[in-house]
Design a protein around this motif. Structure first.
Motif, PDB file in Angstrom:
ATOM      1  N   TRP A  13      26.701 -32.087   4.945  1.00 31.07           N
ATOM      2  CA  TRP A  13      27.487 -33.039   5.736  1.00 31.07           C
ATOM      3  C   TRP A  13      28.975 -32.906   5.401  1.00 31.07           C
ATOM      4  CZ3 TRP A  13      26.651 -36.602   9.545  1.00 31.07           C
ATOM      5  CH2 TRP A  13      27.676 -37.524   9.772  1.00 31.07           C
ATOM      6  N   ARG A  14      29.276 -32.866   4.090  1.00 31.91           N
ATOM      7  CA  ARG A  14      30.673 -32.731   3.677  1.00 31.91           C
ATOM      8  C   ARG A  14      31.264 -31.412   4.175  1.00 31.91           C
ATOM      9  NH1 ARG A  14      28.602 -34.591  -1.050  1.00 31.91           N
ATOM     10  NH2 ARG A  14      28.631 -32.494  -1.943  1.00 31.91           N
ATOM     11  N   ASP A  15      30.517 -30.322   4.005  1.00 33.38           N
ATOM     12  CA  ASP A  15      31.022 -29.003   4.412  1.00 33.38           C
ATOM     13  C   ASP A  15      31.254 -28.921   5.914  1.00 33.38           C
ATOM     14  OD1 ASP A  15      30.892 -28.268   1.782  1.00 33.38           O
ATOM     15  OD2 ASP A  15      29.040 -27.098   1.990  1.00 33.38           O
ATOM     16  N   ILE A  16      30.329 -29.437   6.679  1.00 36.42           N
ATOM     17  CA  ILE A  16      30.461 -29.374   8.139  1.00 36.42           C
ATOM     18  C   ILE A  16      31.603 -30.264   8.609  1.00 36.42           C
ATOM     19  CG2 ILE A  16      29.321 -29.857  10.340  1.00 36.42           C
ATOM     20  CD1 ILE A  16      26.655 -29.207   8.933  1.00 36.42           C
ATOM     21  N   ALA A  17      31.713 -31.459   8.022  1.00 38.34           N
ATOM     22  CA  ALA A  17      32.752 -32.400   8.441  1.00 38.34           C
ATOM     23  C   ALA A  17      34.145 -31.858   8.156  1.00 38.34           C
ATOM     24  CB  ALA A  17      32.542 -33.740   7.748  1.00 38.34           C
ATOM     25  N   GLU A  18      34.292 -31.018   7.129  1.00 39.37           N
ATOM     26  CA  GLU A  18      35.590 -30.465   6.778  1.00 39.37           C
ATOM     27  C   GLU A  18      36.014 -29.313   7.684  1.00 39.37           C
ATOM     28  OE1 GLU A  18      35.215 -29.399   2.704  1.00 39.37           O
ATOM     29  OE2 GLU A  18      35.287 -31.463   1.991  1.00 39.37           O
ATOM     30  N   GLN A  19      35.092 -28.747   8.423  1.00 42.21           N
ATOM     31  CA  GLN A  19      35.417 -27.618   9.288  1.00 42.21           C
ATOM     32  C   GLN A  19      36.108 -28.102  10.562  1.00 42.21           C
ATOM     33  OE1 GLN A  19      31.816 -25.477  10.056  1.00 42.21           O
ATOM     34  NE2 GLN A  19      31.576 -24.800   7.948  1.00 42.21           N
ATOM     35  N   ASP A  20      36.980 -27.248  11.098  1.00 43.62           N
ATOM     36  CA  ASP A  20      37.693 -27.585  12.329  1.00 43.62           C
ATOM     37  C   ASP A  20      36.765 -27.592  13.536  1.00 43.62           C
ATOM     38  OD1 ASP A  20      40.028 -27.745  10.878  1.00 43.62           O
ATOM     39  OD2 ASP A  20      40.559 -25.643  11.253  1.00 43.62           O
ATOM     40  N   THR A  21      35.708 -26.820  13.489  1.00 43.02           N
ATOM     41  CA  THR A  21      34.798 -26.700  14.631  1.00 43.02           C
ATOM     42  C   THR A  21      33.664 -27.713  14.583  1.00 43.02           C
ATOM     43  OG1 THR A  21      33.493 -25.042  13.456  1.00 43.02           O
ATOM     44  CG2 THR A  21      35.279 -24.232  14.868  1.00 43.02           C
ATOM     45  N   ALA A  22      33.755 -28.708  13.725  1.00 42.97           N
ATOM     46  CA  ALA A  22      32.687 -29.688  13.579  1.00 42.97           C
ATOM     47  C   ALA A  22      32.462 -30.469  14.869  1.00 42.97           C
ATOM     48  CB  ALA A  22      32.999 -30.653  12.442  1.00 42.97           C
ATOM     49  N   GLY A  23      33.515 -30.712  15.617  1.00 44.60           N
ATOM     50  CA  GLY A  23      33.381 -31.469  16.865  1.00 44.60           C
ATOM     51  C   GLY A  23      32.657 -30.695  17.952  1.00 44.60           C
ATOM     52  N   TRP A  30      24.017 -30.277  14.018  1.00 44.68           N
ATOM     53  CA  TRP A  30      24.372 -30.893  12.737  1.00 44.68           C
ATOM     54  C   TRP A  30      23.111 -31.128  11.914  1.00 44.68           C
ATOM     55  CZ3 TRP A  30      28.612 -33.565  10.288  1.00 44.68           C
ATOM     56  CH2 TRP A  30      29.855 -33.317  10.877  1.00 44.68           C
ATOM     57  N   LEU A  31      22.123 -31.740  12.540  1.00 47.05           N
ATOM     58  CA  LEU A  31      20.891 -32.048  11.836  1.00 47.05           C
ATOM     59  C   LEU A  31      20.194 -30.773  11.376  1.00 47.05           C
ATOM     60  CD1 LEU A  31      18.897 -34.177  10.877  1.00 47.05           C
ATOM     61  CD2 LEU A  31      17.791 -34.041  13.120  1.00 47.05           C
ATOM     62  N   GLY A  32      20.162 -29.757  12.224  1.00 46.99           N
ATOM     63  CA  GLY A  32      19.545 -28.490  11.855  1.00 46.99           C
ATOM     64  C   GLY A  32      20.228 -27.841  10.667  1.00 46.99           C
ATOM     65  N   LEU A  33      21.554 -27.837  10.669  1.00 52.83           N
ATOM     66  CA  LEU A  33      22.295 -27.259   9.544  1.00 52.83           C
ATOM     67  C   LEU A  33      22.059 -28.045   8.256  1.00 52.83           C
ATOM     68  CD1 LEU A  33      25.663 -26.410  11.322  1.00 52.83           C
ATOM     69  CD2 LEU A  33      23.976 -24.782  10.446  1.00 52.83           C
ATOM     70  N   MET A  34      22.026 -29.359   8.368  1.00 48.48           N
ATOM     71  CA  MET A  34      21.807 -30.181   7.181  1.00 48.48           C
ATOM     72  C   MET A  34      20.386 -30.004   6.643  1.00 48.48           C
ATOM     73  SD  MET A  34      24.062 -33.639   7.841  1.00 48.48           S
ATOM     74  CE  MET A  34      22.747 -34.447   8.651  1.00 48.48           C
ATOM     75  N   LEU A  35      19.408 -29.916   7.521  1.00 51.42           N
ATOM     76  CA  LEU A  35      18.031 -29.706   7.075  1.00 51.42           C
ATOM     77  C   LEU A  35      17.853 -28.322   6.455  1.00 51.42           C
ATOM     78  CD1 LEU A  35      16.020 -31.347   9.987  1.00 51.42           C
ATOM     79  CD2 LEU A  35      16.234 -32.166   7.638  1.00 51.42           C
ATOM     80  N   ASP A  36      18.480 -27.321   7.040  1.00 56.16           N
ATOM     81  CA  ASP A  36      18.421 -25.979   6.455  1.00 56.16           C
ATOM     82  C   ASP A  36      18.994 -25.966   5.044  1.00 56.16           C
ATOM     83  OD1 ASP A  36      17.215 -24.869   8.663  1.00 56.16           O
ATOM     84  OD2 ASP A  36      19.079 -24.046   9.506  1.00 56.16           O
ATOM     85  N   ARG A  37      20.109 -26.644   4.862  1.00 51.93           N
ATOM     86  CA  ARG A  37      20.735 -26.697   3.535  1.00 51.93           C
ATOM     87  C   ARG A  37      19.851 -27.437   2.552  1.00 51.93           C
ATOM     88  NH1 ARG A  37      26.075 -27.092   1.401  1.00 51.93           N
ATOM     89  NH2 ARG A  37      26.728 -25.803   3.142  1.00 51.93           N
ATOM     90  N   GLU A  38      19.233 -28.525   2.980  1.00 47.05           N
ATOM     91  CA  GLU A  38      18.346 -29.287   2.097  1.00 47.05           C
ATOM     92  C   GLU A  38      17.142 -28.445   1.673  1.00 47.05           C
ATOM     93  OE1 GLU A  38      16.930 -32.183  -0.302  1.00 47.05           O
ATOM     94  OE2 GLU A  38      18.867 -32.192   0.706  1.00 47.05           O
ATOM     95  N   ILE A  39      16.557 -27.727   2.615  1.00 42.82           N
ATOM     96  CA  ILE A  39      15.408 -26.873   2.302  1.00 42.82           C
ATOM     97  C   ILE A  39      15.817 -25.774   1.324  1.00 42.82           C
ATOM     98  CG2 ILE A  39      13.825 -25.171   3.295  1.00 42.82           C
ATOM     99  CD1 ILE A  39      13.760 -26.992   5.813  1.00 42.82           C
TER     100      ILE A  39
END
Length: 103
Positions: A13-23, A30-39
């Motif tokens: 969440w922190r990493d994605i929110a800091e990126q310029d392309t987050a919007g 977002w959810l897919g990236l966060m779940l991938d990172r958690e796994i």
């Protein structure tokens, strides 16, 4: 997320929110990236714990570092075949298919 034990998702969440392309990302992305990172975080933690509890004698040992020149009776072809795991795919690990050869 940390209180729920989802440290990987919190970091994502922190990493994605800091990126310029987050919007540009959808909620599903977002959810897919966060779940991938958690796994991935859980798998890494599980591997780290298993390696620590194994108490390996040579932590950095690998098949590539075997010295076949030393006279230990190691058959290079047999060791490399075992390392590739072909015996698992051929189901050679059943007790009926192998036997100890004692001279």
């Amino acid at each position: 997320m940390h209180s729920l034990g989802l440290a990987g998702m919190a970091a994502a969440w922190r990493d994605i929110a800091e990126q310029d392309t987050a919007g540009d990302l959808t909620r599903d992305e977002w959810l897919g990236l966060m779940l991938d990172r958690e796994i991935a975080t859980r798998a890494d933690r599980r591997l780290t714990n298993r390696l620590a509890s194994a108490k390996l004698r040579f932590v950095d040992a690998c098949v590539e570092n075997i010295d076949f020149g030393a006279h230990r009776g190691l058959d290079r072809r047999n060791i490399l075949s075992l390392a590739q795991g072909a015996w698992c795919h051929r189901s050679c690990n059943s007790p009926q298919k192998w036997a100890l050869k004692i001279p």
